[in-house]
Write a protein that holds these residues in place. Sequence first.
Motif, short mmCIF file in Angstrom:
data_model
loop_
_atom_site.label_atom_id
_atom_site.label_comp_id
_atom_site.label_asym_id
_atom_site.label_seq_id
_atom_site.Cartn_x
_atom_site.Cartn_y
_atom_site.Cartn_z
N SER B 111 0.84 -1.20 0.00
CA SER B 111 0.00 0.00 0.00
C SER B 111 0.87 1.24 0.00
N PRO B 112 0.48 2.26 -0.74
CA PRO B 112 1.20 3.52 -0.62
C PRO B 112 1.04 4.15 0.76
N THR B 113 -0.04 3.79 1.48
CA THR B 113 -0.25 4.39 2.79
C THR B 113 0.69 3.81 3.85
N GLN B 114 1.51 2.80 3.49
CA GLN B 114 2.54 2.35 4.44
C GLN B 114 3.65 3.37 4.56
N ASP B 115 3.66 4.33 3.64
CA ASP B 115 4.71 5.33 3.61
C ASP B 115 4.23 6.57 4.35
N PHE B 116 4.99 6.99 5.35
CA PHE B 116 4.53 8.14 6.14
C PHE B 116 4.43 9.40 5.30
N ASN B 117 5.26 9.52 4.26
CA ASN B 117 5.22 10.73 3.43
C ASN B 117 3.87 10.91 2.76
N ILE B 118 3.25 9.80 2.36
CA ILE B 118 1.96 9.88 1.69
C ILE B 118 0.88 10.31 2.67
N THR B 119 0.88 9.69 3.88
CA THR B 119 -0.20 10.02 4.82
C THR B 119 -0.04 11.45 5.34
N SER B 170 -2.11 11.83 10.56
CA SER B 170 -1.34 11.01 9.62
C SER B 170 -0.73 9.80 10.31
N PHE B 171 -0.28 9.97 11.58
CA PHE B 171 0.31 8.83 12.29
C PHE B 171 -0.70 7.71 12.48
N ARG B 172 -1.99 8.09 12.64
CA ARG B 172 -3.01 7.06 12.87
C ARG B 172 -3.11 6.12 11.67
N LEU B 173 -3.24 6.71 10.50
CA LEU B 173 -3.36 5.89 9.29
C LEU B 173 -2.08 5.10 9.05
N TYR B 174 -0.93 5.81 9.14
CA TYR B 174 0.36 5.16 8.88
C TYR B 174 0.59 4.02 9.87
N GLY B 175 0.34 4.28 11.15
CA GLY B 175 0.60 3.27 12.17
C GLY B 175 -0.24 2.03 11.97
N ASN B 176 -1.51 2.22 11.64
CA ASN B 176 -2.38 1.06 11.45
C ASN B 176 -1.95 0.23 10.25
N VAL B 177 -1.71 0.90 9.12
CA VAL B 177 -1.38 0.15 7.90
C VAL B 177 0.00 -0.48 8.03
N PHE B 178 0.97 0.31 8.52
CA PHE B 178 2.33 -0.22 8.63
C PHE B 178 2.41 -1.33 9.67
N GLY B 179 1.68 -1.15 10.79
CA GLY B 179 1.65 -2.20 11.81
C GLY B 179 1.12 -3.50 11.26
N GLY B 180 0.03 -3.41 10.46
CA GLY B 180 -0.51 -4.62 9.84
C GLY B 180 0.50 -5.26 8.91
N ALA B 181 1.19 -4.43 8.13
CA ALA B 181 2.16 -4.98 7.17
C ALA B 181 3.31 -5.66 7.89
N VAL B 182 3.79 -5.04 9.00
CA VAL B 182 4.89 -5.65 9.76
C VAL B 182 4.44 -6.97 10.35
N LEU B 183 3.21 -6.99 10.91
CA LEU B 183 2.70 -8.21 11.52
C LEU B 183 2.66 -9.34 10.50
N ILE B 184 2.18 -9.02 9.30
CA ILE B 184 2.04 -10.06 8.28
C ILE B 184 3.41 -10.56 7.82
N SER B 185 4.38 -9.63 7.67
CA SER B 185 5.68 -10.13 7.21
C SER B 185 6.38 -10.92 8.31
N VAL B 186 6.15 -10.56 9.60
CA VAL B 186 6.73 -11.36 10.68
C VAL B 186 6.12 -12.75 10.69
N LEU B 187 4.78 -12.81 10.53
CA LEU B 187 4.10 -14.11 10.48
C LEU B 187 4.66 -14.97 9.36
N THR B 188 4.83 -14.36 8.18
CA THR B 188 5.28 -15.13 7.03
C THR B 188 6.72 -15.60 7.21
#
Lengths: 81, 230
Positions: B111-119, B170-188
Amino acid sequence: MELSASIVTAAKYLAAGFVMGIGSIAAAYGEGQVASHAIDGMARQPEMEDSLLRTMVIGQAITESTGIYSLIVAIMLLMVV
Amino acid sequence: MLEHLGEKLVLQFGDSAIFGLDVISLIMSWVVMAVIIGFAWWLRQGLNQDVEEEPSGRLVVLESMIELLEKQFSDAFEKDQLQVQLFSFISTLFLFITVSNWISIVPGLSSPTQDFNITISFALLVFFISHYYGMRINGTGKYLKSFSEPYAFMLPMNIISEIAKPLSHSFRLYGNVFGGAVLISVLTAKLIPVLLPAIFQMFYGLFIGAIQAFVFALLAVSYINVAVEQ
Protein backbone atom coordinates in the motif's frame (compact mmCIF):
# COMPACT_ATOMS: atom_id res chain seq x y z
CA MET A 1 29.28 -8.92 20.64
CA GLU A 2 30.78 -7.10 23.58
CA LEU A 3 28.85 -6.82 26.82
CA SER A 4 27.72 -3.18 26.63
CA ALA A 5 26.32 -3.59 23.12
CA SER A 6 24.37 -6.68 24.11
CA ILE A 7 22.97 -4.86 27.17
CA VAL A 8 21.80 -2.06 24.88
CA THR A 9 20.15 -4.56 22.53
CA ALA A 10 18.41 -6.34 25.39
CA ALA A 11 17.17 -3.03 26.81
CA LYS A 12 15.88 -2.06 23.37
CA TYR A 13 13.79 -5.20 23.00
CA LEU A 14 12.54 -5.02 26.60
CA ALA A 15 11.58 -1.37 26.21
CA ALA A 16 9.75 -2.03 22.94
CA GLY A 17 7.80 -4.84 24.58
CA PHE A 18 6.85 -2.70 27.57
CA VAL A 19 5.91 0.26 25.41
CA MET A 20 3.54 -1.85 23.34
CA GLY A 21 2.15 -3.87 26.24
CA ILE A 22 1.48 -1.06 28.68
CA GLY A 23 0.67 1.51 26.03
CA SER A 24 -2.10 -0.53 24.48
CA ILE A 25 -3.94 -1.15 27.80
CA ALA A 26 -5.29 2.38 28.01
CA ALA A 27 -6.20 2.58 24.34
CA ALA A 28 -8.04 -0.74 24.41
CA TYR A 29 -9.90 0.12 27.61
CA GLY A 30 -10.92 3.51 26.27
CA GLU A 31 -12.14 2.11 22.97
CA GLY A 32 -14.16 -0.52 24.81
CA GLN A 33 -15.78 2.18 26.94
CA VAL A 34 -16.68 4.22 23.87
CA ALA A 35 -18.20 1.21 22.09
CA SER A 36 -20.16 0.03 25.14
CA HIS A 37 -21.71 3.43 25.76
CA ALA A 38 -22.48 3.88 22.07
CA ILE A 39 -24.28 0.53 22.08
CA ASP A 40 -26.22 1.61 25.17
CA GLY A 41 -27.31 4.69 23.30
CA MET A 42 -28.24 2.73 20.18
CA ALA A 43 -30.32 0.28 22.18
CA ARG A 44 -32.17 3.14 23.81
CA GLN A 45 -32.67 5.14 20.62
CA PRO A 46 -32.34 2.95 17.49
CA GLU A 47 -33.28 5.90 15.25
CA MET A 48 -30.04 7.68 16.27
CA GLU A 49 -27.91 4.78 15.06
CA ASP A 50 -26.26 6.53 12.10
CA SER A 51 -25.05 9.58 13.93
CA LEU A 52 -24.07 7.55 17.00
CA LEU A 53 -22.01 5.21 14.83
CA ARG A 54 -20.22 8.16 13.23
CA THR A 55 -19.47 9.78 16.59
CA MET A 56 -18.36 6.44 18.00
CA VAL A 57 -15.88 5.88 15.19
CA ILE A 58 -14.41 9.37 15.60
CA GLY A 59 -14.18 8.92 19.36
CA GLN A 60 -12.47 5.57 19.01
CA ALA A 61 -10.07 6.96 16.45
CA ILE A 62 -9.03 9.75 18.78
CA THR A 63 -8.73 7.36 21.71
CA GLU A 64 -6.64 5.05 19.59
CA SER A 65 -3.98 7.64 18.87
CA THR A 66 -2.17 6.94 22.16
CA GLY A 67 -1.95 3.29 21.14
CA ILE A 68 -0.62 4.30 17.74
CA TYR A 69 1.97 6.58 19.34
CA SER A 70 3.21 3.67 21.41
CA LEU A 71 3.40 1.55 18.26
CA ILE A 72 5.48 4.25 16.55
CA VAL A 73 7.78 4.46 19.59
CA ALA A 74 8.16 0.68 19.65
CA ILE A 75 8.99 0.56 15.94
CA MET A 76 11.49 3.36 16.39
CA LEU A 77 13.10 1.54 19.32
CA LEU A 78 13.41 -1.66 17.30
CA MET A 79 14.51 -0.25 13.97
CA VAL A 80 15.89 3.26 14.34
CA VAL A 81 17.72 3.45 17.70
CA MET B 1 15.25 -12.20 7.53
CA LEU B 2 13.33 -9.09 8.51
CA GLU B 3 16.03 -6.53 7.88
CA HIS B 4 14.27 -5.25 4.76
CA LEU B 5 11.31 -3.85 6.75
CA GLY B 6 12.41 -0.26 7.21
CA GLU B 7 14.29 -0.02 3.93
CA LYS B 8 13.20 2.08 1.01
CA LEU B 9 14.28 2.42 -2.59
CA VAL B 10 15.08 6.12 -2.86
CA LEU B 11 16.24 8.05 -5.91
CA GLN B 12 18.42 10.99 -4.83
CA PHE B 13 18.43 14.13 -6.93
CA GLY B 14 20.46 16.32 -4.57
CA ASP B 15 22.33 16.28 -1.30
CA SER B 16 19.34 17.08 0.89
CA ALA B 17 16.79 14.45 1.88
CA ILE B 18 14.04 16.70 0.52
CA PHE B 19 15.09 15.87 -3.03
CA GLY B 20 14.76 12.12 -2.55
CA LEU B 21 12.06 10.24 -4.42
CA ASP B 22 10.54 7.11 -2.92
CA VAL B 23 10.07 5.04 -6.07
CA ILE B 24 7.90 2.23 -4.70
CA SER B 25 5.34 4.54 -3.07
CA LEU B 26 5.19 6.68 -6.18
CA ILE B 27 4.58 3.74 -8.49
CA MET B 28 2.06 2.20 -6.10
CA SER B 29 0.09 5.43 -5.88
CA TRP B 30 0.02 5.53 -9.68
CA VAL B 31 -1.31 1.98 -9.66
CA VAL B 32 -4.03 3.02 -7.20
CA MET B 33 -4.95 5.99 -9.39
CA ALA B 34 -5.10 3.73 -12.44
CA VAL B 35 -7.41 1.31 -10.60
CA ILE B 36 -9.74 4.13 -9.52
CA ILE B 37 -9.79 5.78 -12.95
CA GLY B 38 -10.36 2.45 -14.67
CA PHE B 39 -13.21 1.60 -12.31
CA ALA B 40 -14.77 5.03 -12.80
CA TRP B 41 -14.47 4.68 -16.59
CA TRP B 42 -16.07 1.22 -16.40
CA LEU B 43 -18.95 2.60 -14.32
CA ARG B 44 -19.32 5.53 -16.72
CA GLN B 45 -20.02 3.12 -19.59
CA GLY B 46 -23.10 1.96 -17.70
CA LEU B 47 -24.65 5.41 -17.92
CA ASN B 48 -25.00 5.32 -21.71
CA GLN B 49 -28.63 4.25 -21.78
CA ASP B 50 -32.11 5.64 -22.23
CA VAL B 51 -34.07 6.91 -19.26
CA GLU B 52 -36.92 4.51 -19.97
CA GLU B 53 -34.77 1.39 -20.00
CA GLU B 54 -34.40 -0.73 -16.92
CA PRO B 55 -31.29 0.44 -14.99
CA SER B 56 -28.22 -1.66 -15.74
CA GLY B 57 -26.12 -3.30 -13.04
CA ARG B 58 -23.37 -0.67 -13.24
CA LEU B 59 -25.85 2.13 -12.77
CA VAL B 60 -27.13 0.48 -9.61
CA VAL B 61 -23.56 0.04 -8.32
CA LEU B 62 -22.77 3.69 -9.01
CA GLU B 63 -25.95 4.96 -7.39
CA SER B 64 -25.57 2.85 -4.28
CA MET B 65 -21.94 3.98 -3.88
CA ILE B 66 -22.86 7.66 -4.19
CA GLU B 67 -25.76 7.16 -1.80
CA LEU B 68 -23.53 5.49 0.77
CA LEU B 69 -20.90 8.25 0.55
CA GLU B 70 -23.50 10.99 0.75
CA LYS B 71 -25.18 9.44 3.76
CA GLN B 72 -21.90 9.14 5.67
CA PHE B 73 -19.91 12.22 4.68
CA SER B 74 -22.25 14.82 3.30
CA ASP B 75 -24.50 14.80 6.36
CA ALA B 76 -21.50 15.05 8.67
CA PHE B 77 -20.78 18.61 7.53
CA GLU B 78 -22.57 21.14 9.67
CA LYS B 79 -22.68 23.90 7.05
CA ASP B 80 -24.96 23.24 4.06
CA GLN B 81 -22.63 25.18 1.78
CA LEU B 82 -19.72 22.85 2.58
CA GLN B 83 -21.84 19.75 2.02
CA VAL B 84 -21.88 20.62 -1.65
CA GLN B 85 -18.40 22.12 -1.98
CA LEU B 86 -16.33 19.57 -0.10
CA PHE B 87 -18.27 16.34 -0.65
CA SER B 88 -16.18 15.40 -3.69
CA PHE B 89 -12.91 16.13 -1.87
CA ILE B 90 -13.79 13.97 1.12
CA SER B 91 -15.10 11.16 -1.07
CA THR B 92 -11.92 11.25 -3.14
CA LEU B 93 -9.81 10.99 0.01
CA PHE B 94 -11.91 8.08 1.20
CA LEU B 95 -11.81 6.23 -2.14
CA PHE B 96 -8.07 6.75 -2.62
CA ILE B 97 -7.18 5.57 0.89
CA THR B 98 -9.56 2.61 0.71
CA VAL B 99 -8.13 1.40 -2.58
CA SER B 100 -4.56 1.95 -1.40
CA ASN B 101 -5.24 -0.12 1.71
CA TRP B 102 -7.02 -2.83 -0.22
CA ILE B 103 -4.32 -3.12 -2.87
CA SER B 104 -1.95 -4.71 -0.37
CA ILE B 105 -3.94 -7.96 -0.50
CA VAL B 106 -2.56 -8.52 -4.01
CA PRO B 107 0.71 -10.42 -3.50
CA GLY B 108 3.73 -8.35 -4.44
CA LEU B 109 2.01 -5.00 -4.16
CA SER B 110 2.35 -2.76 -1.11
CA SER B 111 0.00 0.00 0.00
CA PRO B 112 1.20 3.52 -0.62
CA THR B 113 -0.25 4.39 2.79
CA GLN B 114 2.54 2.35 4.44
CA ASP B 115 4.71 5.33 3.61
CA PHE B 116 4.53 8.14 6.14
CA ASN B 117 5.22 10.73 3.43
CA ILE B 118 1.96 9.88 1.69
CA THR B 119 -0.20 10.02 4.82
CA ILE B 120 1.38 13.28 6.05
CA SER B 121 0.70 14.84 2.66
CA PHE B 122 -2.99 13.90 2.92
CA ALA B 123 -3.12 15.25 6.47
CA LEU B 124 -1.45 18.53 5.42
CA LEU B 125 -3.95 18.85 2.57
CA VAL B 126 -6.80 18.56 5.08
CA PHE B 127 -4.99 21.00 7.41
CA PHE B 128 -4.67 23.71 4.74
CA ILE B 129 -8.20 23.20 3.44
CA SER B 130 -9.70 23.45 6.92
CA HIS B 131 -7.86 26.73 7.64
CA TYR B 132 -8.71 28.09 4.20
CA TYR B 133 -12.42 27.47 4.72
CA GLY B 134 -12.23 28.75 8.29
CA MET B 135 -10.80 32.02 7.01
CA ARG B 136 -13.17 32.26 4.07
CA ILE B 137 -16.34 31.65 6.04
CA ASN B 138 -15.52 33.58 9.23
CA GLY B 139 -13.32 36.28 7.70
CA THR B 140 -9.54 36.20 8.07
CA GLY B 141 -9.24 38.64 10.98
CA LYS B 142 -11.99 37.04 13.02
CA TYR B 143 -10.62 33.56 12.36
CA LEU B 144 -7.06 34.47 13.38
CA LYS B 145 -8.36 36.26 16.45
CA SER B 146 -10.22 33.12 17.53
CA PHE B 147 -6.89 31.47 18.34
CA SER B 148 -6.38 33.85 21.26
CA GLU B 149 -9.67 32.89 22.85
CA PRO B 150 -10.81 32.44 25.58
CA TYR B 151 -7.66 34.16 26.92
CA ALA B 152 -4.68 35.70 25.16
CA PHE B 153 -2.18 33.49 27.00
CA MET B 154 -3.87 30.43 25.49
CA LEU B 155 -2.43 31.37 22.07
CA PRO B 156 0.63 29.06 22.17
CA MET B 157 -1.48 26.14 23.33
CA ASN B 158 -4.03 26.67 20.58
CA ILE B 159 -1.27 26.82 17.97
CA ILE B 160 0.34 23.65 19.30
CA SER B 161 -2.98 21.83 19.24
CA GLU B 162 -3.45 22.91 15.61
CA ILE B 163 0.00 21.55 14.71
CA ALA B 164 -0.71 18.30 16.55
CA LYS B 165 -3.83 17.66 14.47
CA PRO B 166 -2.20 16.76 11.13
CA LEU B 167 0.51 14.79 12.97
CA SER B 168 -1.92 12.56 14.87
CA HIS B 169 -4.15 12.36 11.79
CA SER B 170 -1.34 11.01 9.62
CA PHE B 171 0.31 8.83 12.29
CA ARG B 172 -3.01 7.06 12.87
CA LEU B 173 -3.36 5.89 9.29
CA TYR B 174 0.36 5.16 8.88
CA GLY B 175 0.60 3.27 12.17
CA ASN B 176 -2.38 1.06 11.45
CA VAL B 177 -1.38 0.15 7.90
CA PHE B 178 2.33 -0.22 8.63
CA GLY B 179 1.65 -2.20 11.81
CA GLY B 180 -0.51 -4.62 9.84
CA ALA B 181 2.16 -4.98 7.17
CA VAL B 182 4.89 -5.65 9.76
CA LEU B 183 2.70 -8.21 11.52
CA ILE B 184 2.04 -10.06 8.28
CA SER B 185 5.68 -10.13 7.21
CA VAL B 186 6.73 -11.36 10.68
CA LEU B 187 4.10 -14.11 10.48
CA THR B 188 5.28 -15.13 7.03
CA ALA B 189 8.98 -15.03 7.78
CA LYS B 190 9.19 -16.38 11.33
CA LEU B 191 6.07 -18.45 12.05
CA ILE B 192 3.83 -20.18 9.55
CA PRO B 193 4.15 -19.26 5.89
CA VAL B 194 0.92 -21.06 4.91
CA LEU B 195 -2.73 -20.02 5.15
CA LEU B 196 -2.57 -17.96 8.37
CA PRO B 197 -0.81 -14.93 6.80
CA ALA B 198 -3.45 -14.92 4.06
CA ILE B 199 -6.27 -14.71 6.62
CA PHE B 200 -4.49 -11.91 8.49
CA GLN B 201 -3.84 -10.19 5.19
CA MET B 202 -7.57 -10.26 4.44
CA PHE B 203 -8.42 -8.98 7.92
CA TYR B 204 -5.86 -6.17 7.91
CA GLY B 205 -6.16 -5.30 4.26
CA LEU B 206 -9.92 -5.34 3.80
CA PHE B 207 -11.47 -4.75 7.21
CA ILE B 208 -8.98 -2.50 9.01
CA GLY B 209 -8.18 -0.77 5.73
CA ALA B 210 -11.77 0.25 5.09
CA ILE B 211 -12.31 1.29 8.73
CA GLN B 212 -9.17 3.42 8.76
CA ALA B 213 -10.07 5.11 5.47
CA PHE B 214 -13.51 5.86 6.91
CA VAL B 215 -11.96 7.23 10.10
CA PHE B 216 -9.51 9.37 8.13
CA ALA B 217 -12.28 10.91 6.03
CA LEU B 218 -14.58 11.47 9.03
CA LEU B 219 -11.79 13.12 11.01
CA ALA B 220 -11.08 15.37 8.04
CA VAL B 221 -14.75 16.37 8.06
CA SER B 222 -14.69 17.05 11.79
CA TYR B 223 -11.46 19.11 11.59
CA ILE B 224 -13.05 21.23 8.86
CA ASN B 225 -16.19 21.57 10.99
CA VAL B 226 -14.14 22.73 13.98
CA ALA B 227 -12.24 25.31 11.91
CA VAL B 228 -15.43 26.65 10.36
CA GLU B 229 -17.32 26.80 13.66
CA GLN B 230 -14.87 29.03 15.55
